[in-house]
Design an enzyme around this catalytic site. Structure first.
Site, PDB file in Angstrom:
ATOM      1  N   ILE A  42     -26.941 -23.190 -40.865  1.00 42.13           N
ATOM      2  CA  ILE A  42     -26.825 -21.801 -41.305  1.00 42.13           C
ATOM      3  C   ILE A  42     -28.209 -21.311 -41.731  1.00 42.13           C
ATOM      4  O   ILE A  42     -28.578 -20.172 -41.464  1.00 42.13           O
ATOM      5  CB  ILE A  42     -25.823 -21.685 -42.484  1.00 42.13           C
ATOM      6  CG1 ILE A  42     -24.471 -22.332 -42.125  1.00 42.13           C
ATOM      7  CG2 ILE A  42     -25.646 -20.235 -42.915  1.00 42.13           C
ATOM      8  CD1 ILE A  42     -23.727 -21.720 -40.982  1.00 42.13           C
ATOM      9  N   GLY A  43     -28.951 -22.177 -42.408  1.00 41.05           N
ATOM     10  CA  GLY A  43     -30.308 -21.780 -42.812  1.00 41.05           C
ATOM     11  C   GLY A  43     -30.340 -20.967 -44.088  1.00 41.05           C
ATOM     12  O   GLY A  43     -31.163 -20.061 -44.228  1.00 41.05           O
ATOM     13  N   LEU A  44     -29.435 -21.308 -45.002  1.00 46.68           N
ATOM     14  CA  LEU A  44     -29.459 -20.685 -46.336  1.00 46.68           C
ATOM     15  C   LEU A  44     -29.305 -19.168 -46.307  1.00 46.68           C
ATOM     16  O   LEU A  44     -29.853 -18.470 -47.170  1.00 46.68           O
ATOM     17  CB  LEU A  44     -30.742 -21.063 -47.091  1.00 46.68           C
ATOM     18  CG  LEU A  44     -30.905 -22.534 -47.458  1.00 46.68           C
ATOM     19  CD1 LEU A  44     -32.162 -22.711 -48.290  1.00 46.68           C
ATOM     20  CD2 LEU A  44     -29.687 -23.059 -48.216  1.00 46.68           C
ATOM     21  N   CYS A  79     -31.411 -29.443 -48.501  1.00 43.63           N
ATOM     22  CA  CYS A  79     -30.911 -28.734 -47.329  1.00 43.63           C
ATOM     23  C   CYS A  79     -31.739 -29.092 -46.098  1.00 43.63           C
ATOM     24  O   CYS A  79     -32.941 -28.871 -46.059  1.00 43.63           O
ATOM     25  CB  CYS A  79     -30.950 -27.228 -47.525  1.00 43.63           C
ATOM     26  SG  CYS A  79     -30.233 -26.363 -46.119  1.00 43.63           S
ATOM     27  N   GLY A 116     -18.197 -35.114 -49.149  1.00 42.37           N
ATOM     28  CA  GLY A 116     -18.451 -35.604 -47.800  1.00 42.37           C
ATOM     29  C   GLY A 116     -17.140 -35.997 -47.141  1.00 42.37           C
ATOM     30  O   GLY A 116     -16.636 -37.085 -47.381  1.00 42.37           O
TER      31      GLY A 116
HETATM   32  C1  LIG Z   1     -21.329 -24.532 -43.002  1.00 44.80           C
HETATM   33  C2  LIG Z   1     -21.899 -25.301 -44.151  1.00 44.80           C
HETATM   34  C3  LIG Z   1     -22.800 -24.704 -45.013  1.00 44.80           C
HETATM   35  C4  LIG Z   1     -23.351 -25.399 -46.081  1.00 44.80           C
HETATM   36  N1  LIG Z   1     -24.214 -24.768 -46.931  1.00 44.80           N
HETATM   37  C5  LIG Z   1     -24.679 -25.433 -48.014  1.00 44.80           C
HETATM   38  C6  LIG Z   1     -25.473 -24.774 -48.980  1.00 44.80           C
HETATM   39  O1  LIG Z   1     -25.739 -23.573 -48.880  1.00 44.80           O
HETATM   40  N2  LIG Z   1     -25.951 -25.486 -50.039  1.00 44.80           N
HETATM   41  C7  LIG Z   1     -25.658 -26.817 -50.182  1.00 44.80           C
HETATM   42  O2  LIG Z   1     -26.095 -27.424 -51.144  1.00 44.80           O
HETATM   43  N3  LIG Z   1     -24.875 -27.462 -49.304  1.00 44.80           N
HETATM   44  C8  LIG Z   1     -24.380 -26.800 -48.226  1.00 44.80           C
HETATM   45  N4  LIG Z   1     -23.566 -27.476 -47.341  1.00 44.80           N
HETATM   46  C9  LIG Z   1     -23.244 -28.890 -47.576  1.00 44.80           C
HETATM   47  C10 LIG Z   1     -21.899 -29.017 -48.287  1.00 44.80           C
HETATM   48  O3  LIG Z   1     -21.920 -28.420 -49.543  1.00 44.80           O
HETATM   49  C11 LIG Z   1     -21.509 -30.497 -48.442  1.00 44.80           C
HETATM   50  O4  LIG Z   1     -22.489 -31.166 -49.206  1.00 44.80           O
HETATM   51  C12 LIG Z   1     -21.381 -31.214 -47.107  1.00 44.80           C
HETATM   52  O5  LIG Z   1     -20.851 -30.343 -46.144  1.00 44.80           O
HETATM   53  C13 LIG Z   1     -20.510 -32.464 -47.185  1.00 44.80           C
HETATM   54  O6  LIG Z   1     -19.195 -32.143 -47.528  1.00 44.80           O
HETATM   55  P1  LIG Z   1     -18.008 -31.947 -46.442  1.00 44.80           P
HETATM   56  O7  LIG Z   1     -18.069 -33.111 -45.520  1.00 44.80           O
HETATM   57  O8  LIG Z   1     -16.749 -31.877 -47.248  1.00 44.80           O
HETATM   58  O9  LIG Z   1     -18.295 -30.666 -45.727  1.00 44.80           O
HETATM   59  C14 LIG Z   1     -23.010 -26.768 -46.277  1.00 44.80           C
HETATM   60  C15 LIG Z   1     -22.097 -27.374 -45.398  1.00 44.80           C
HETATM   61  C16 LIG Z   1     -21.543 -26.663 -44.349  1.00 44.80           C
HETATM   62  C17 LIG Z   1     -20.577 -27.369 -43.439  1.00 44.80           C
END
Ligand SMILES: Cc1cc2nc3c(=O)[nH]c(=O)nc-3n(C[C@H](O)[C@H](O)[C@H](O)COP(=O)(O)O)c2cc1C
Ligand SMILES: Cc1cc2nc3c(=O)[nH]c(=O)nc-3n(C[C@H](O)[C@H](O)[C@H](O)COP(=O)(O)OP(=O)(O)OC[C@H]3O[C@@H](n4cnc5c(N)ncnc54)[C@H](O)[C@@H]3O)c2cc1C
Ligand SMILES: Cc1cc2nc3c(=O)[nH]c(=O)nc-3n(C[C@H](O)[C@H](O)[C@H](O)COP(=O)(O)OP(=O)(O)OC[C@H]3O[C@@H](n4cnc5c(N)ncnc54)[C@H](O)[C@@H]3O)c2cc1C
Ligand SMILES: Cc1cc2nc3c(=O)[nH]c(=O)nc-3n(C[C@H](O)[C@H](O)[C@H](O)COP(=O)(O)O)c2cc1C
Ligand code: FES
Ligand code: FES
Lengths: 257, 313, 313, 257
Positions: free
Chosen positions: B71-73, B130, B243
């Site tokens: 996504i790129g923040l 990130c 995760g």
């Molecule tokens: C689409 C998407 C956007 C994310 N954006 C952020 C973010 O802005 N900041 C962040 O710390 N982690 C971000 N993450 C990471 C998640 O917070 C999380 O650490 C990671 O996805 C692992 O959890 P999950 O397997 O339940 O998705 C993002 C993950 C996904 C899939």
């Protein structure tokens, strides 16, 4: 209201080479507000595949609480979807997004519906609703080749219909844009490959044009920012629209495609 | 009795389940589906000083039991988060954990100072990990000394406890965890995504416009469990684990590993109701496993018995 | 025309498909299912100087789209591999890549010296990345200088080209790759398993007796693709890619990333015929994608066009 | 020869609480060499779950080319297996391993078959073959509770059968070892929880005892070294046996359990 529902499959058939028509029954049908909305489908129970698949609603019936989709069997998800049989249930999230507005069209207008390949389906319900409203519709449907053509008869019932194939194996040889040049109309509704949409947007900047976009999606509801596109009036800035929740239908000139 | 209440620095949680940052926007979309007040907390999308558009699309790609995102923040910037998003969320009875990102140390510090003043922000989550931005982000997340210093700087200005989000893309996660603990972190959140890539069979090119992306979902759960198992034995501060969490059973596995709360990311995309469903199912599962309170599960994989001091509400 | 032939240092492959080390024993079991001569090569199980029993059981645990293993380098020892296993394999027209492991530098050197003399061993695979043994293994795989020195020592004694197997459990895989290249490696194989863990819901304890294990299978493919994409642009030596390969499409994706051959591990357990099936399906897929020869695929994700000098037979 | 085959499901039924009896038809049945062998099942097409599941063959019929398994619906894999319906196909690798030897038993011998829970199934075909041979069999079958009991009648047809339950809700309250003390016999065949096997091995070191072991498996065919156990005569050394290909049936004293 978006709903998540296990919907019963009423029918599933292959209507062209690798093109399937799937009809399901569910309460969420009552929530549909316009043609061109889509649903997000979980094709299997488990983790394989993990994500939902966005598929347009090609027609619906409030009384039967049924909706029909037309999709191409392509990758893992759609291939598994094609295996499902009537009587089985499938997990659907929807209806999603904003469809084609039919309100801006007046009786007596001539509307051109231009579909490319798997972009054709959402135009079908639109065509039905426009005709019901008393609008004249002309369809231009482009396909790769003869075996990929579908729904020609259905569209014909609603009005003039031109079918093109890239290889000329059916209908007019060439692209939808070739046919469009010959036609008179007030307004365009279109869905299909990005190159096609871009060409139409450029060639008909004088006309009212509605485009339905595709983008890879995560959530489908506006939360993950996977499907954003830039606004045309701010090409280097931070303005954006989300295809899933602001679209998939946009007015030409609204977003960068 | 509430079997699920958990107390962590700054966070008085009615239950330990919260959506993960970036997977829940600022809550608006999911508020269509259920009352956000049922959640233990909400980790909002990464916020930077300035508004950001993020990367070009495609931004997501599916993988086996996982997905890549780049996504790129993208975010509306600090000002708008303060003036629109946080006020929107304040209608719900739920503490907010603000994910703080930036390119330079100053950026982190500024966002932290301002956002930590918002009344419903009860903790910060420092996003030093990130993988999807060119500058900042990842460097802060892989060099212990830099991570420690950033943590210290942010701690100096923050009015609420600071959790640091660790990247799994390192040789030695324990070293990173200890560094940020030494920098004053009140807690850890882990793991962020693994760096991954998928190529399109037809074009031969990466599916993601950004080429690489962050791998999330069930595929990465064993890596997260391993890291939390190691880190929780090496630090004194609590861990919010994440995760691939999809079920109540996954939550318990994270607690066993050493987590005191759990965030749910990718699973929200598959099932928008996943968080309330897990919250509903947890008490029954605890009953079946013979626990009175979920805090009894923390660290069970490496502890003989007993509880961590800080995590029983 | 053979669309699949590939030439790599020491290896004249009729096709670029080979079973991965540890997932195929010494070939005996799979020889019940098909003629091993159809394979491009065989990577045999890690061999150490002395026979090893390995870890306690359970040694495997399933994960989402993956599995953990902690076999612990069980093997019959150098002498028996030379006197029994390699002679058995010599009945097949297939080059052997001998996976060399140990605890100390001397161990590696001894195995390498002796095993490289076997007539059907055409290359060595230095296993500096096994996550499942307490000493050696992992340290060699995470510190560039140590990896480089080990490579150099082994190169000095080996009579055949030496491939070094990289661990994905590092912050900077490119640095590791460059180090072993500088140490004289003729090629790289990557990736070995990611370190992971699973806990038993009922007991709260790790499922594996060794607690942690190596994560393999489709779950890790995006991590492998990313690393090969990066490394192949940074080194001049060829890469044999692996991690979750199950289909002909996966093989092409690895080539696009930058691999010149591909090993298949975990998938053999699911389908013992997976290697011959992939070999059979590849030509048709190449045809469909418009390639005359599989070598055209190598590095396509980052190259405009053209081929690597070394990998067309 | 081990085969990999898509086998047709002939029947599937729940015969006790969460205990299913599954019968399939396949060419690989002709390869079975002894009772106590097992098969390795891929319960779904995709990646979820990834690995095969080892399940014992509880009986087979060369003429019908059918084999029956009895399994407990427990985790993800067996739960998905329990969803399959007659007419569907399931991917089976087998027959695997070395079963119980019936050759060492003479007519007139009395043989004790001792099963614990889900260790009972492989004893059923064994019982059938021993009876056919003219050997006297006595069965001691242990279960947790009444609702878990299965196949009592089937075993009764072959000979004396004692059923124990841990909670006493059915049959004799207690463990199989309690009942065994009261019986006279020449030889034991047993399958069940490790604790039970260990007790039997210790208590009957004077008798000929055959034990069927379980271990987590990868390949199921001897290639991955997931399922090894130490040899009893070399407890600290490197000697080993593989449960999948050397076992699952071992002679007491052969391996460390
Ligand atoms: C689409 C998407 C956007 C994310 N954006 C952020 C973010 O802005 N900041 C962040 O710390 N982690 C971000 N993450 C990471 C998640 O917070 C999380 O650490 C990671 O996805 C692992 O959890 P999950 O397997 O339940 O998705 C993002 C993950 C996904 C899939
Ligand atoms: C709003 C919208 C409406 C759509 N309507 C239709 C329709 O009516 N009929 C139809 O056949 N197709 C439609 N598509 C495209 C359809 O979503 C993809 O063909 C489908 O997701 C491919 O899935 P797969 O399992 O076959 O491919 P895979 O390669 O297995 O898919 C892998 C991942 O990529 C995504 N993906 C792959 N191709 C596309 C694509 N073209 N667009 C978006 N995501 C993609 C998948 O959703 C999945 O997350 C629509 C897409 C969008 C965004
Ligand atoms: C030789 C042999 C014969 C067996 N025969 C039978 C039988 O006839 N009936 C029956 O009900 N069960 C039998 N089992 C046990 C059966 O294999 C497990 O119950 C089953 O694999 C559990 O799978 P799951 O999907 O329910 O559990 P999950 O928890 O989803 O399994 C996860 C992983 O662990 C493995 N696993 C979990 N429990 C066991 C176990 N007890 N033994 C081996 N692997 C396990 C699975 O195979 C899988 O790889 C046998 C096991 C072996 C080794
Ligand atoms: C059961 C098992 C045993 C393995 N043993 C070895 C080994 O002895 N030496 C080695 O270099 N890699 C070993 N590996 C790693 C594989 O060779 C391979 O690098 C890894 O599994 C990724 O490929 P895959 O996903 O196709 O399995 C082993 C993997 C598995 C699953
Ligand atoms: S798909 Fe998530 S915001 Fe559009
Ligand atoms: S399960 Fe692979 S050796 Fe037994």
């Amino acid at each position: 209201m978006i709903q998540k529902e296990l919907c019963k499959i009423l029918s599933q058939k292959e209507i062209a080479s690798d093109i399937y028509e799937l009809t399901i029954n569910g309460e969420l049908v009552s929530q549909i507000t316009s043609p061109g909305q889509f649903v997000h489908i979980k094709v299997s129970n488990g983790l394989d595949p993990l994500l939902r698949r966005p598929i347009s609603i090609s027609s619906y019936d409030f009384e039967q609480k049924s909706l029909t989709m037309i999709y191409r069997k392509d990758g893992r998800g759609t291939s598994m979807l094609a295996e499902l049989r009537p009587g089985m249930f499938v997990d659907i999230l929807g209806p999603l997004g904003n469809g084609f507005s039919v309100d801006e069209i007046s009786i007596g207008d001539t509307v051109l519906l231009v579909g490319g390949g798997i972009g054709v389906p959402p135009l079908y319900e639109l065509s039905n609703q426009l005709v019901e409203k008393g609008v004249k519709v002309i369809h231009v449907l482009g396909f790769q080749t003869a075996s990929a053509v579908f729904y020609e008869e259905e569209f014909l019932k609603n009005g003039e219909t031109y079918v093109t194939t890239v290889d000329g194996s059916y209908g007019i040889k060439g692209f939808v844009t070739d046919v469009m040049k010959e036609l008179q109309f007030d307004c365009i509704y279109t869905c299909g490959p990005t190159l096609m949409l871009r060409a139409i947007e450029q060639n008909y900047s004088d006309k009212k044009v509605f485009l339905s976009l595709e983008e890879r999606m995560g959530c489908g509801i506006g939360a993950c920012f996977a499907c954003v596109c830039k606004k045309k009036d701010d090409p280097t800035g931070v303005s954006y629209k989300k295809v899933c929740s602001d679209g998939p239908v946009f007015r030409a000139g609204e977003v960068l495609i | 009795m509430n079997r699920l209440s958990i107390e962590l620095p700054g966070l008085n949680l009615k239950n330990p389940i919260m959506p993960a940052s970036g997977c829940f926007g600022f809550g608006r979309e999911y508020s269509q589906f259920y009352d956000l007040s049922v959640l233990g907390a909400i980790m909002i999308k990464a916020t930077t000083v300035e508004p950001r558009f993020g990367n070009a699309t495609p931004r997501v790609a599916e993988t086996s039991a996982g997905m890549l995102n780049a996504i790129g923040l993208q975010n509306p910037g600090l000002k708008k988060v303060l003036s629109e998003e946080l006020p929107f969320l304040s209608q719900y009875d739920v503490p907010i954990i603000a994910n703080v990102a930036g390119s330079l140390e100053e950026d982190y510090v500024e966002v932290a100072r301002e956002i930590s003043k918002a009344p419903n922000v009860h903790a910060l989550e420092l996003n030093i990990s990130c993988p999807n931005v060119k500058t900042g982000g990842i460097a802060f997340g892989t060099i212990p000394e830099i991570a420690k210093q950033l943590t210290r700087k942010v701690k100096e200005v923050s009015e609420v406890p600071v959790y640091v989000k660790l990247s799994p893309n390192v040789t030695n996660i324990v070293e990173m965890a200890k560094a940020v603990e030494a920098g004053g972190a009140d807690g850890l959140t882990m793991i962020n995504t693994l760096i991954g890539m998928r190529l399109d069979l037809k074009t031969g090119k990466p599916i993601l416009a950004n080429r690489t992306g962050g791998l999330s979902g069930p595929a990465i759960k064993p890596v997260a469990i391993r890291m939390i198992h190691e880190v929780s034995q090496a630090v004194e501060i609590p861990i919010i684990g994440m995760g691939g969490v999809e079920t109540a059973g996954d939550v318990i596995e994270y607690f066993y590993a050493g987590a005191s709360a759990v965030a749910v990311g990718t699973a929200n995309f598959v099932d928008p109701f996943v968080c309330p469903t897990i919250i509903e199912e947890l008490p029954e599962l605890l009953e079946k496993l013979g626990f009175e309170h979920i805090s009894e599960c923390t660290g069970r994989s490496w502890k003989e018995n007993g509880q961590l001091a800080y995590n029983r509400a």
